[in-house]
Design a protein around this motif. Structure first.
Motif, PDB file in Angstrom:
ATOM      1  N   TRP A  80       0.829  -1.208   0.000  1.00 10.25           N
ATOM      2  CA  TRP A  80       0.000   0.000   0.000  1.00 10.25           C
ATOM      3  C   TRP A  80       0.862   1.257   0.000  1.00 10.25           C
ATOM      4  CZ3 TRP A  80      -4.385   1.523  -1.620  1.00 10.25           C
ATOM      5  CH2 TRP A  80      -5.469   0.644  -1.694  1.00 10.25           C
ATOM      6  N   ILE A  81       1.996   1.206   0.660  1.00 11.23           N
ATOM      7  CA  ILE A  81       2.887   2.362   0.641  1.00 11.23           C
ATOM      8  C   ILE A  81       3.374   2.615  -0.779  1.00 11.23           C
ATOM      9  CG2 ILE A  81       5.151   3.199   1.385  1.00 11.23           C
ATOM     10  CD1 ILE A  81       4.506   2.231   4.136  1.00 11.23           C
ATOM     11  N   SER A  82       3.715   1.550  -1.506  1.00 13.79           N
ATOM     12  CA  SER A  82       4.157   1.745  -2.881  1.00 13.79           C
ATOM     13  C   SER A  82       3.008   2.241  -3.739  1.00 13.79           C
ATOM     14  CB  SER A  82       4.762   0.464  -3.465  1.00 13.79           C
ATOM     15  OG  SER A  82       3.782  -0.526  -3.652  1.00 13.79           O
ATOM     16  N   VAL A  83       1.791   1.828  -3.425  1.00 18.45           N
ATOM     17  CA  VAL A  83       0.624   2.318  -4.159  1.00 18.45           C
ATOM     18  C   VAL A  83       0.481   3.825  -3.971  1.00 18.45           C
ATOM     19  CG1 VAL A  83      -1.901   2.274  -4.227  1.00 18.45           C
ATOM     20  CG2 VAL A  83      -0.627   0.132  -4.194  1.00 18.45           C
ATOM     21  N   LYS A  84       0.610   4.304  -2.737  1.00 19.66           N
ATOM     22  CA  LYS A  84       0.403   5.735  -2.520  1.00 19.66           C
ATOM     23  C   LYS A  84       1.510   6.582  -3.117  1.00 19.66           C
ATOM     24  CE  LYS A  84       1.632   5.622   2.212  1.00 19.66           C
ATOM     25  NZ  LYS A  84       1.407   5.655   3.581  1.00 19.66           N
ATOM     26  N   THR A  85       2.687   6.022  -3.329  1.00 28.47           N
ATOM     27  CA  THR A  85       3.753   6.820  -3.948  1.00 28.47           C
ATOM     28  C   THR A  85       3.734   6.724  -5.463  1.00 28.47           C
ATOM     29  OG1 THR A  85       5.348   5.006  -3.767  1.00 28.47           O
ATOM     30  CG2 THR A  85       5.291   6.612  -1.972  1.00 28.47           C
ATOM     31  N   PHE A  86       2.964   5.817  -6.015  1.00 27.13           N
ATOM     32  CA  PHE A  86       2.948   5.569  -7.454  1.00 27.13           C
ATOM     33  C   PHE A  86       2.185   6.621  -8.247  1.00 27.13           C
ATOM     34  CE2 PHE A  86       0.741   3.870 -11.147  1.00 27.13           C
ATOM     35  CZ  PHE A  86       1.797   3.388 -11.892  1.00 27.13           C
ATOM     36  N   PHE A  87       1.140   7.178  -7.687  1.00 22.96           N
ATOM     37  CA  PHE A  87       0.118   7.872  -8.445  1.00 22.96           C
ATOM     38  C   PHE A  87       0.542   9.083  -9.269  1.00 22.96           C
ATOM     39  CE2 PHE A  87      -2.586   5.903  -5.105  1.00 22.96           C
ATOM     40  CZ  PHE A  87      -3.223   5.027  -5.955  1.00 22.96           C
ATOM     41  N   THR A  88       1.426   9.867  -8.833  1.00 27.30           N
ATOM     42  CA  THR A  88       1.686  11.150  -9.457  1.00 27.30           C
ATOM     43  C   THR A  88       1.770  11.063 -10.971  1.00 27.30           C
ATOM     44  OG1 THR A  88       2.873  11.819  -7.488  1.00 27.30           O
ATOM     45  CG2 THR A  88       3.213  13.155  -9.435  1.00 27.30           C
ATOM     46  N   GLY A  89       0.875  11.801 -11.637  1.00 28.04           N
ATOM     47  CA  GLY A  89       0.904  11.916 -13.085  1.00 28.04           C
ATOM     48  C   GLY A  89       0.387  10.715 -13.852  1.00 28.04           C
ATOM     49  N   HIS A  90      -0.397   9.863 -13.256  1.00 21.77           N
ATOM     50  CA  HIS A  90      -0.875   8.678 -13.938  1.00 21.77           C
ATOM     51  C   HIS A  90      -2.350   8.792 -14.295  1.00 21.77           C
ATOM     52  CE1 HIS A  90       2.895   7.276 -12.235  1.00 21.77           C
ATOM     53  NE2 HIS A  90       2.899   6.422 -13.231  1.00 21.77           N
ATOM     54  N   ASP A  91      -2.737   8.076 -15.340  1.00 26.47           N
ATOM     55  CA  ASP A  91      -4.117   8.119 -15.804  1.00 26.47           C
ATOM     56  C   ASP A  91      -5.015   7.237 -14.936  1.00 26.47           C
ATOM     57  OD1 ASP A  91      -3.520   5.517 -16.566  1.00 26.47           O
ATOM     58  OD2 ASP A  91      -3.482   5.959 -18.704  1.00 26.47           O
ATOM     59  N   LYS A  92      -6.307   7.303 -15.226  1.00 29.27           N
ATOM     60  CA  LYS A  92      -7.308   6.585 -14.445  1.00 29.27           C
ATOM     61  C   LYS A  92      -7.025   5.080 -14.423  1.00 29.27           C
ATOM     62  CE  LYS A  92     -12.335   5.984 -14.377  1.00 29.27           C
ATOM     63  NZ  LYS A  92     -13.593   6.392 -15.035  1.00 29.27           N
ATOM     64  N   LYS A  93      -6.676   4.516 -15.563  1.00 32.10           N
ATOM     65  CA  LYS A  93      -6.398   3.075 -15.641  1.00 32.10           C
ATOM     66  C   LYS A  93      -5.230   2.705 -14.724  1.00 32.10           C
ATOM     67  CE  LYS A  93      -4.246   1.114 -19.201  1.00 32.10           C
ATOM     68  NZ  LYS A  93      -3.133   0.284 -18.893  1.00 32.10           N
ATOM     69  N   SER A  94      -4.180   3.496 -14.758  1.00 28.32           N
ATOM     70  CA  SER A  94      -3.013   3.216 -13.914  1.00 28.32           C
ATOM     71  C   SER A  94      -3.361   3.328 -12.435  1.00 28.32           C
ATOM     72  CB  SER A  94      -1.873   4.176 -14.241  1.00 28.32           C
ATOM     73  OG  SER A  94      -1.431   3.979 -15.549  1.00 28.32           O
ATOM     74  N   VAL A  95      -4.133   4.330 -12.083  1.00 27.67           N
ATOM     75  CA  VAL A  95      -4.544   4.502 -10.688  1.00 27.67           C
ATOM     76  C   VAL A  95      -5.356   3.289 -10.245  1.00 27.67           C
ATOM     77  CG1 VAL A  95      -5.989   5.871  -9.128  1.00 27.67           C
ATOM     78  CG2 VAL A  95      -4.434   7.018 -10.712  1.00 27.67           C
ATOM     79  N   LEU A  96      -6.290   2.847 -11.092  1.00 20.68           N
ATOM     80  CA  LEU A  96      -7.103   1.688 -10.750  1.00 20.68           C
ATOM     81  C   LEU A  96      -6.258   0.413 -10.644  1.00 20.68           C
ATOM     82  CD1 LEU A  96     -10.225   2.481 -12.925  1.00 20.68           C
ATOM     83  CD2 LEU A  96     -10.168   2.347 -10.420  1.00 20.68           C
ATOM     84  N   GLU A  97      -5.283   0.271 -11.516  1.00 21.88           N
ATOM     85  CA  GLU A  97      -4.397  -0.896 -11.442  1.00 21.88           C
ATOM     86  C   GLU A  97      -3.633  -0.915 -10.125  1.00 21.88           C
ATOM     87  OE1 GLU A  97      -2.119  -0.463 -15.038  1.00 21.88           O
ATOM     88  OE2 GLU A  97      -3.530  -1.659 -16.206  1.00 21.88           O
TER      89      GLU A  97
END
Length: 153
Positions: A80-97
């Protein structure tokens, strides 16, 4: 006494995964524009707060301290920590993945918690009820991700 310590440790681990889940979805709500998705993520945050409250109440019955932090160790929590650091600048599909990846970790944490003989039956029942809600969240994120993949293709 040993079983009590193990029970409290398991419950505290679940609190940590919920803290990480909350932080992940809070970050996700800032990264998506879709108001319905923001509303869904906000609902998931609320679900985790309710789960944490129930878990914390149980820990207090053992006269133990609640570890109300995000995790800094353990593979499941780091997901989950890696999930919260991943998001910046990503599209809806990437966020959902990434959210689905985090939900997979949550499912794994609940499976791990209910295996073995460390928890009394009433706690396994409580965790099973929580897991039903969390599984529904996982399935919703997966369905939205699949729909997003199909629309992009």
């Amino acid at each position: 006494m040993e079983n009590t310590e193990k029970t409290v440790e398991i419950l505290n681990d679940l609190i940590k995964i919920h803290n990480d889940r909350i932080a992940g979805y809070e970050k996700a709500t800032t990264e998506v524009e879709d108001p319905e998705l923001k509303e869904l993520f906000t609902k998931f945050i609320g679900d985790s707060h309710k789960c944490k409250l129930a878990l914390g109440t149980e820990i207090q019955t053992y006269a133990k301290d609640i570890e109300n932090t995000t995790s800094s160790s353990g593979d499941i929590h780091r997901t989950w920590i890696s999930v919260k650091t991943f998001f910046t600048g990503h599209d809806k599909k990437s966020v959902l993945e990434e959210c689905e990846f985090g939900e997979d970790a949550t499912q794994k944490a609940y499976r791990s918690a209910t295996e073995g003989d460390h928890l009394p039956a009433y706690l396994i029942d409580m965790l099973t009820e929580q897991d039903v809600i969390l599984k529904a969240a996982h399935d919703k994120v997966k369905a939205l991700r699949d729909a997003e993949r199909a629309s992009v293709s």
